[in-house]
Write an enzyme that holds these catalytic residues in place. Structure first.
Site, PDB file in Angstrom:
ATOM      1  N   ASP A 141      -8.865  -4.036  -2.990  1.00 35.83           N
ATOM      2  CA  ASP A 141      -8.631  -2.955  -3.936  1.00 35.83           C
ATOM      3  C   ASP A 141      -9.102  -3.307  -5.341  1.00 35.83           C
ATOM      4  OD1 ASP A 141      -7.567  -1.126  -2.217  1.00 35.83           O
ATOM      5  OD2 ASP A 141      -5.468  -1.469  -2.776  1.00 35.83           O
ATOM      6  N   HIS A 172     -47.886  28.081  12.929  1.00 39.47           N
ATOM      7  CA  HIS A 172     -47.816  26.620  12.892  1.00 39.47           C
ATOM      8  C   HIS A 172     -49.079  26.017  13.497  1.00 39.47           C
ATOM      9  CE1 HIS A 172     -43.573  27.267  12.080  1.00 39.47           C
ATOM     10  NE2 HIS A 172     -43.313  25.963  12.093  1.00 39.47           N
ATOM     11  N   GLN A 216       0.823  -1.215   0.000  1.00 41.53           N
ATOM     12  CA  GLN A 216       0.000   0.000   0.000  1.00 41.53           C
ATOM     13  C   GLN A 216       0.854   1.260   0.000  1.00 41.53           C
ATOM     14  OE1 GLN A 216      -3.552  -0.011  -0.283  1.00 41.53           O
ATOM     15  NE2 GLN A 216      -2.840  -2.035  -0.906  1.00 41.53           N
ATOM     16  N   HIS A 252       1.468   3.334  -3.228  1.00 40.11           N
ATOM     17  CA  HIS A 252       0.473   4.218  -3.840  1.00 40.11           C
ATOM     18  C   HIS A 252       1.037   5.617  -4.065  1.00 40.11           C
ATOM     19  CE1 HIS A 252      -3.550   2.629  -4.513  1.00 40.11           C
ATOM     20  NE2 HIS A 252      -3.358   1.801  -3.512  1.00 40.11           N
ATOM     21  N   GLU A 300      -7.507   3.454   7.130  1.00 44.05           N
ATOM     22  CA  GLU A 300      -8.372   3.118   5.995  1.00 44.05           C
ATOM     23  C   GLU A 300      -8.453   1.600   5.793  1.00 44.05           C
ATOM     24  OE1 GLU A 300      -8.572   3.974   1.165  1.00 44.05           O
ATOM     25  OE2 GLU A 300      -6.731   4.359   2.291  1.00 44.05           O
ATOM     26  N   HIS A 301      -7.309   0.957   5.672  1.00 45.42           N
ATOM     27  CA  HIS A 301      -7.249  -0.496   5.509  1.00 45.42           C
ATOM     28  C   HIS A 301      -6.633  -1.109   6.763  1.00 45.42           C
ATOM     29  CE1 HIS A 301      -6.613   1.190   1.357  1.00 45.42           C
ATOM     30  NE2 HIS A 301      -7.607   0.363   1.106  1.00 45.42           N
TER      31      HIS A 301
END
Length: 436
Positions: A353, A413, A251, A254, A319-320
């Protein structure tokens, strides 16, 4: 409680400085698009992507020609991956029900789940052509029933990437544009003379794309704030250093700012993993991006117990989260802040992914504390409605409503309620008078 950091990432103060720079750059680009429209898009594309086509939107002929360049094997793999994503998204959609209930005699309440009318799906691809991102956004939007799906992706090596375009088309995109970064999401959200604005933006991207979505939120809806990818490996001595190091670097490649964290209760595994990372970085073809990510954002944290690891993991809200322990299901039951879990050594983040079927557009920067990832429900709006079918129900609800409105001082109202009490209950109430 003993938590030891064998390696820390870049200090928060430096990250804040980076965020300030990104915010300023994005603000300027979006303002330029707002003022100059297509002319700004063309200049930005020339500046950032060195790409100036006659039209940024691909014609049907352009799309067919690009798809014909995709090999049969690659096309079959794309279709297989999309089938997995579509199947899971359809199962999710089937679980979302419209409802209608009678809460009191003659009082009907309900809600309908209505698809967003138009969505802009951003598919990153300037450095790596993110074929899978097309599955995650376009296919999921199509399963939700979105009637207008716009997809945008940057050029790859000076031209549209055939596999990405094929994935967009097969996924169900109605319009495909070759545009990258902030100018792409800005054009889709703001609209220009040649691009009709969408109602919602989805898809991952770099820090600039994430910031653009943040600044555009409110003008359009967004899926979530999906910035640079993050990964965490939670491991004990049931696995070895090779698998931990591989999952971290897998990862980190990336980009230069992709946090990767090893969380373990084994000092032996922690030391061995750091050595293994050094070995792999010497041979990894993508080390030019993975190395700075690891050096600047990588962390190794050693805890005494699984309970401590759980607390740290929930605090980081990565995230992961790859869990490889002797109690994977315990983490599934007890973790509450994360993007997606990958349980056991047989699975991995790359599965999620690319192909397994769950969505890879996931919350980053601790957003997992308050939102999950992209799924079919993100493209649906739940709208309520109500019906009062009998005079008796109108009178009963109206009486309560009248008194509660006057309790707050809202005479107008209350009169809405009183009118129904008079008309359908045959009762005489003066203007602003509370019902008995």
């Amino acid at each position: 409680m003993a938590i030891t950091y064998l390696k820390r990432g870049k200090p928060d103060t430096l990250r804040i400085e980076e965020n300030t720079h990104v915010r300023s750059v994005v603000e300027g680009i979006l303002s330029d698009i707002e003022m100059r429209g297509d002319a700004a898009i063309r200049e930005l594309s020339a500046k950032f992507d060195k790409y100036t086509p006659v039209s940024f939107r691909l014609s049907h002929g352009d799309i067919d020609a690009l798809m014909n360049r995709v090999s049969p094997r690659d096309m079959a793999d794309i279709k297989f991956a999309q089938a997995q994503v579509r199947n899971f998204a359809q199962a999710q959609r089937n679980s979302i029900k419209d409802i209608e209930v009678e809460t009191l005699p003659g009082v009907i309440l309900g809600h309908r789940n209505i698809p967003v009318r138009s969505v802009g799906c951003y598919v990153p691809g300037g450095k790596f052509p993110m074929v899978a991102s097309a599955h995650m956004s376009v296919v999921t939007a199509a399963v939700a029933g979105v009637p207008r799906i716009v997809a945008a992706t940057p050029p790859f090596k000076g031209e549209p990437n055939p596999a990405v375009i094929a994935a967009m088309k097969l996924g169900g995109a109605h319009e495909i544009y070759v545009m990258g970064g902030v100018q792409a999401v800005g054009a889709m959200a703001i609209g220009t003379a040649s691009i009709k604005a969408v109602d919602m933006l989805v898809g991952p991207g770099n820090a600039f794309v994430a910031e653009a979505k943040r600044q555009l939120y409110g003008r359009v809806g967004i899926d979530l704030f999906a910035g640079p990818t993050e990964t965490m490996v939670i491991a004990d001595d049931t696995v070895d250093a090779e698998i931990c190091a591989t999952d971290l670097l897998g990862q980190a490649e990336h980009g230069y700012n992709s946090p990767a964290v090893l969380l373990t209760n084994s000092r032996t595994l922690a030391d061995a993993t750091m050595r293994e990372i050094d070995r792999l970085l010497a041979i990894l073809p993508t080390a030019d991006t993975a190395r700075p990510s690891w050096e600047d954002y990588g962390e190794v944290i050693v805890c005494d117990t699984h309970e401590e690891m759980l607390d740290v993991a929930n605090e980081i809200a990565s995230e992961h989260v790859q869990v490889m322990t002797d109690r994977d299901d315990w983490y599934l039951e007890n973790m509450h802040s994360y993007g997606a879990l990958f349980l056991g050594a047989r699975t991995n983040v790359a599965n999620g992914d690319k192909v397994i079927g769950t969505n890879h557009t996931l919350p980053t920067k601790k957003a997992g504390r308050y939102t999950g990832g992209l799924w079919v429900g993100k493209f649906l709006k739940t709208h309520s409605y109500q019906k009062v079918l009998t005079d008796e129900a109108a009178t009963t609800i109206g009486s309560y409503g009248s008194r509660l409105c006057l309790l707050e001082g809202f005479v107008g109202h209350a009169e809405q309620c009183n009118l129904r009490v008079r008309r359908f209950g045959g009762r005489s109430l003066g203007y602003g008078q509370a019902a008995d």
